[in-house]
Design an enzyme around this catalytic site. Sequence first.
Site, short mmCIF file in Angstrom:
data_model
loop_
_atom_site.label_atom_id
_atom_site.label_comp_id
_atom_site.label_asym_id
_atom_site.label_seq_id
_atom_site.Cartn_x
_atom_site.Cartn_y
_atom_site.Cartn_z
N THR A 129 0.86 -1.19 0.00
CA THR A 129 0.00 0.00 0.00
C THR A 129 0.90 1.24 0.00
O THR A 129 2.12 1.14 0.15
CB THR A 129 -0.91 0.04 1.25
N ASP A 130 0.28 2.40 -0.13
CA ASP A 130 1.07 3.63 -0.10
C ASP A 130 1.79 3.81 1.23
O ASP A 130 2.93 4.29 1.29
CB ASP A 130 0.18 4.85 -0.36
N CYS A 131 1.11 3.43 2.32
CA CYS A 131 1.72 3.61 3.64
C CYS A 131 2.53 2.39 4.09
O CYS A 131 3.34 2.49 5.02
CB CYS A 131 0.67 3.96 4.68
N TYR A 132 2.28 1.25 3.44
CA TYR A 132 3.06 0.04 3.72
C TYR A 132 3.55 -0.52 2.37
O TYR A 132 2.99 -1.47 1.83
CB TYR A 132 2.21 -1.01 4.44
N PRO A 133 4.59 0.08 1.78
CA PRO A 133 4.97 -0.25 0.40
C PRO A 133 5.66 -1.60 0.23
O PRO A 133 5.66 -2.15 -0.86
CB PRO A 133 5.92 0.89 0.02
#
Length: 500
Positions: A129-133
């Site tokens: 994800t954007d916050c967990y790349p």
Amino acid sequence: MVEKSVHEINKKIEDGSVNVVTAEEMVGIVENLGVEGAAREVDVVTTGTFGAMCSSGLMLNLGHSEPPIKIQKLWFNNVEAYSGLAAVDAYLGAAQISDTRGIQYGGAHVIEDLLRGKELDVHATSYGTDCYPRKVLDTRITLDDLNEAVLLNPRNAYQKYAAATNSSKRILNTYMGELLPNFGNVTYSGAGVLSPLSNDPDYETIGMGTRIFMGGAQGYIIGNGTQHSPSSSFGTLMLKGNLKEMSSDYLRAASFAGYGTTLYMGIGIPIPILNEKIAASTAVRDEDIFTDILDYAVGSRDKPVIKQVNYAELRSGSIELEGKNTPTSSLSSFKNARKIANELKEWVKHGKFFVSMPVEKLSREGSAKSMKQTQAVPLVKDVMADFIVTIKKNQTVQDAAKKIWENSFNHLAVVSDTGELVGILTAWDISKAVAENIFDSVESVMTKKVLTCAPNEPVDLAARRLDRYGVSAMPVIDTQRKVLGIITSDNISKLLARRY
């Protein structure tokens, strides 16, 4: 009349004047002093149990990686943990088996390895994800690297447990250990006289918030365990404790042949003697605790009861079963249960452990429900072929060959003159007989040890038997061994095709 409070008892623990005994010792004290005298004399009774507790597991937090990852799938030493929580929280079940080593290694072994200070391989994947790349993570950790490692066990410390035996003609591998054929042995579990819940059967002092001995450290009861069935004296506990404080003396992984992995847990509960009723309860003996011996040859949820026995009989080493002397063996360790009760006694005696009352008591009524199944369980009679060709055992091989050719059927049920099943003959058996120039009676070439099933048996059990023995068909018989039909792997394949 004797009345004490937990506060009064804890003051005695604090000043060193407390009188604490084990549940084993309490039996003799009540016999000598009576219930009232024992209640005045004794302040705390300690209990203990050490046995296989499959419904156990570890709640842990790995800490955040760089770059961070929201873990979707997670493995420790190739054992998968549940990670459908926050980014780096996970729950590792003791009974989860290894992807590579199967039932020889599982979640319980990972937990014990952590406790022993061993380094674990960690593999994690994510969708990113954007916050967990980050999408993949591989590392190695020890117990000290975890932020939290909380042993969170949904069902531990059964009040008592049903014993097991086996009426079938083959060895059964179960969570009750190896069961020998023809009622060859009886296995059981539980600490009897030292069992925590058997010493407080009305749950007067045991409940949510009770401080306990758990794996060599202090832990807590957080409520009744799953499948809590107090109405039948099968109470259970849900427990939590800090793995980082525990000892491998009281937490051990195990693998049961043919079944899977489990975690042996040491649990001890101190019972404050607040009144005469509690004193009387803690004087329970092995002779007072009864359980059923169930027949595990029946692959069903509701297994037949063979006999009712008490723990004194089970612990004696043998019981009479089906007219013969049958050995008994325990899957739990009474030696360790006694060790736990004595260690907890020393903790209390030396002011290292204070007793507590529950903030909420366990339910005293109710029983575990069976699973709701919205689809009917298919039975053998629902899928079997009720047309089956039979042949008498004194007919010839040529007669058998003709029957198979005329009916396009690969299996012949061989019956006696009175119609009972005595064997089975296949097209392969006939081909082999012809190749070896054997043209005698069917009896000389048939298979005499025939796998069979009953019409009301679940298809799943019949399918497992076909697979286990590598055969493609089984005659279906009634209680008089009269042939009703036949079930084949083809019948089962068609059923599965309809299901899916």
